[in-house]
Every structure is written in structure tokens, then in C-alpha cells.
Design a protein around this motif. Structure first.
Motif, short mmCIF file in Angstrom:
data_model
loop_
_atom_site.label_atom_id
_atom_site.label_comp_id
_atom_site.label_asym_id
_atom_site.label_seq_id
_atom_site.Cartn_x
_atom_site.Cartn_y
_atom_site.Cartn_z
N ALA A 60 13.27 -21.92 -21.94
CA ALA A 60 13.11 -23.17 -22.69
C ALA A 60 13.25 -22.96 -24.20
N ASN A 61 13.33 -21.70 -24.63
CA ASN A 61 13.49 -21.38 -26.05
C ASN A 61 14.97 -21.54 -26.43
N PRO A 62 15.30 -22.38 -27.43
CA PRO A 62 16.71 -22.64 -27.76
C PRO A 62 17.48 -21.36 -28.14
N GLU A 63 16.84 -20.44 -28.90
CA GLU A 63 17.52 -19.21 -29.29
C GLU A 63 17.82 -18.34 -28.07
N VAL A 64 16.86 -18.26 -27.17
CA VAL A 64 17.06 -17.47 -25.96
C VAL A 64 18.14 -18.11 -25.09
N ALA A 65 18.07 -19.42 -24.93
CA ALA A 65 19.06 -20.12 -24.11
C ALA A 65 20.47 -19.93 -24.65
N ASP A 66 20.62 -19.90 -25.98
CA ASP A 66 21.94 -19.69 -26.58
C ASP A 66 22.47 -18.29 -26.25
N ILE A 67 21.59 -17.27 -26.33
CA ILE A 67 22.00 -15.90 -26.02
C ILE A 67 22.36 -15.77 -24.54
N VAL A 68 21.56 -16.38 -23.68
CA VAL A 68 21.85 -16.35 -22.25
C VAL A 68 23.21 -16.98 -21.97
N GLN A 69 23.49 -18.11 -22.61
CA GLN A 69 24.77 -18.77 -22.42
C GLN A 69 25.93 -17.89 -22.88
N ARG A 70 25.77 -17.23 -24.02
CA ARG A 70 26.82 -16.35 -24.52
C ARG A 70 27.05 -15.17 -23.57
N CYS A 71 25.98 -14.67 -22.99
CA CYS A 71 26.11 -13.58 -22.01
C CYS A 71 26.86 -14.05 -20.77
N GLU A 72 26.53 -15.24 -20.31
CA GLU A 72 27.20 -15.77 -19.12
C GLU A 72 28.67 -16.03 -19.40
N GLU A 73 28.98 -16.51 -20.60
CA GLU A 73 30.37 -16.74 -20.97
C GLU A 73 31.16 -15.43 -21.04
#
Length: 261
Positions: A60-73
Motif C-alpha cells: 500500500a506504500n506508493p514508493e514500494v508499489a512503484d519499485i514493485v511495478q518497475r521490477c515486474e516490468e
């Protein structure tokens, strides 16, 4: 993204072992980066990790969610852990709930020392080692050579103290410093509280190698004898000497000052 809920999962067991054991980290050639800052730095400078590990609440943390998305990409593996399992692995109290599993570079010394560098002789304290790495990177030094007795540079405490410096440095471990100094094509400056030459009287407008020693005993005598110069940082008051990390920072930035003057 996949979720692990069992403590018996092989990946979870590996994470627990790497978090707890320096010997396991050395043997596996892997380590854990804990926290947003280290993970962001790794993504930016080194690319995708082997694994992105996230606690369920951290999603739910926006910074964490952004990093997770970049990893998935980047097609990196992403694994979510229940908070209890994540907290049992993390070495950071009240952390954000994000870590990377990454390979630790295994570098071999390829030739004589020819650029500005840092040589660490038997430094024991991970905080000091990490602080020195951070100062070296900030001063534009790119190479660090560590003796076998120096704290493992990829341990969690060193990583936290260095604040991402690892990702812009070439770090060599288990190095024969005597052999490196003997064959160096740059001046080697050893710091010593007993030296007569002041740091500020040395011409540093050239590549030099900084030789820094054990917190209590300083640079070993055999290495001191091989150094081009032995230098002291003059100071006032009743304190016998500077902390080795503070000493390193003064040296690095005096070199930077002279080169920018």
C-alpha cells in the motif's frame, strides 16, 4: 507476483539464512538489500534484482508499489510475504517492508593499481567500512581493495552505512594488499598518528591510493614500510586520534579540494 506463506518454502529458508549469516552470504555470493533507498539505487545503477521481496502491508506504500511495478516490468521475480514472515527476515527495525535479493560481484585484481583507490587493512567495524565506502564514492574514488581481515562489504550493516555507494564502486575483497602496494603505479599514502608529514603538505593533484588500517592498531607495520608516504592529520585537543572513517573522509576531500582548486 507470487505469495509465500510457509516457513518451509525453500526461497524463504534461503532468505532467512542470508539475513542471519555472513558465512552464508559469502558462500552463496548473494546478499539482501533492505529498504527503499538501497533498492531504488540498485534499480537505477545495476538493474533488476534476482528477487524483489515485499511485505503484504508495504504494497500500500506508493514508493514500494512503484519499485514493485518497475521490477515486474523488468521481468524480475516478485514475492510477497505475510508481515510476520517478512519481519523475521528483515534486519531493519521499523523498516518499510521491501528488500532485494542480489548477487554480490566477485572481482579479481586484474593488474597494477593505476588510479585513485582506497585500501582497507583489517578494518573490523561494518559501520566504519560503510562510511568509508560512502565518502569514497562521494569524492569520486571508484576502486576499493579490502584485506581478508576487513569486514565483509556486502553485509547488511555495511550496506546500510554506505547508502548505495556499492553500486558506483568496484570493490575487491580478500586482496593481498602487500602485493598490490608493491606493484602500484600510483603513490600509496598510509595514514598514521606517528607520521611526521602532514596530509596538507602532500601534493594530491594526481591519483593516489589511500591505505587505512585497523581501528585500534592502524596500518600493519609491513604495509606502512611499503607506502610511498606516511601522513598524519593534525588536530587539536586531548583526543589521541580521529575515527578511521572520519580520517578517510578528511583525506578524500582534501584530495578533491586540491584537484578542484
Amino acid at each position: 507476483m507470487k505469495t509465500i506463506t510457509s516457513r518451509d518454502n525453500p526461497l524463504y529458508k534461503e532468505l532467512k539464512l542470508l539475513a542471519a549469516s555472513s558465512q552464508a552470504r559469502r558462500k552463496a555470493g548473494r546478499t539482501l538489500l533492505d529498504g527503499v533507498h538501497l533498492c531504488q539505487g540498485y534499480l537505477q545503477l545495476r538493474g533488476a534484482p534476482l528477487q524483489c521481496i515485499v511485505s503484504e502491508v508495504a504494497l500500500a506504500n506508493p514508493e514500494v508499489a512503484d519499485i514493485v511495478q518497475r521490477c515486474e516490468e523488468a521481468r524480475a521475480h516478485v514475492t510477497a510475504l505475510p508481515d510476520a514472515l517478512y519481519n523475521a527476515v528483515s534486519q531493519v527495525e521499523h523498516g518499510v517492508g521491501l528488500m532485494f535479493l542480489v548477487d554480490t560481484p566477485a572481482r579479481e585484481v586484474a593488474g597494477p593499481l593505476a588510479v585513485s583507490a582506497v585500501l582497507l587493512d583489517n578494518l573490523q567495524d561494518p559501520g566504519n567500512v560503510g562510511s568509508i565506502l560512502r565518502s569514497a564514492a562521494a569524492a569520486g574514488i571508484t576502486q576499493v581493495y579490502c584485506s581478508a581481515g576487513t569486514a565483509f562489504c556486502w553485509s547488511p550493516k555495511v550496506l546500510r552505512a554506505a547508502m548505495g555507494a556499492h553500486f558506483v564502486l568496484e570493490i575487491y575483497e580478500n586482496v593481498d594488499l602487500a602485493d598490490l602496494v608493491k606493484n602500484a603505479t600510483v603513490a600509496v599514502l598510509a595514514t598514521s598518528g606517528y607520521a611526521e608529514q602532514r596530509l596538507y603538505d602532500v601534493d594530491l593533484r594526481r591519483p593516489v591510493a589511500w591505505l587505512l588500517g585497523h581501528e585500534g592498531q592502524g596500518v600493519a607495520d609491513d604495509l606502512l614500510a611499503l607506502a610511498t608516504h606516511q601522513v598524519v592529520i593534525p588536530h587539536l585537543g586531548q583526543i589521541e586520534s580521529l575515527n578511521v572513517a572520519a580520517c578517510a573522509a578528511v583525506c578524500f576531500f582534501e584530495q578533491l579540494r586540491q584537484n578542484q582548486a
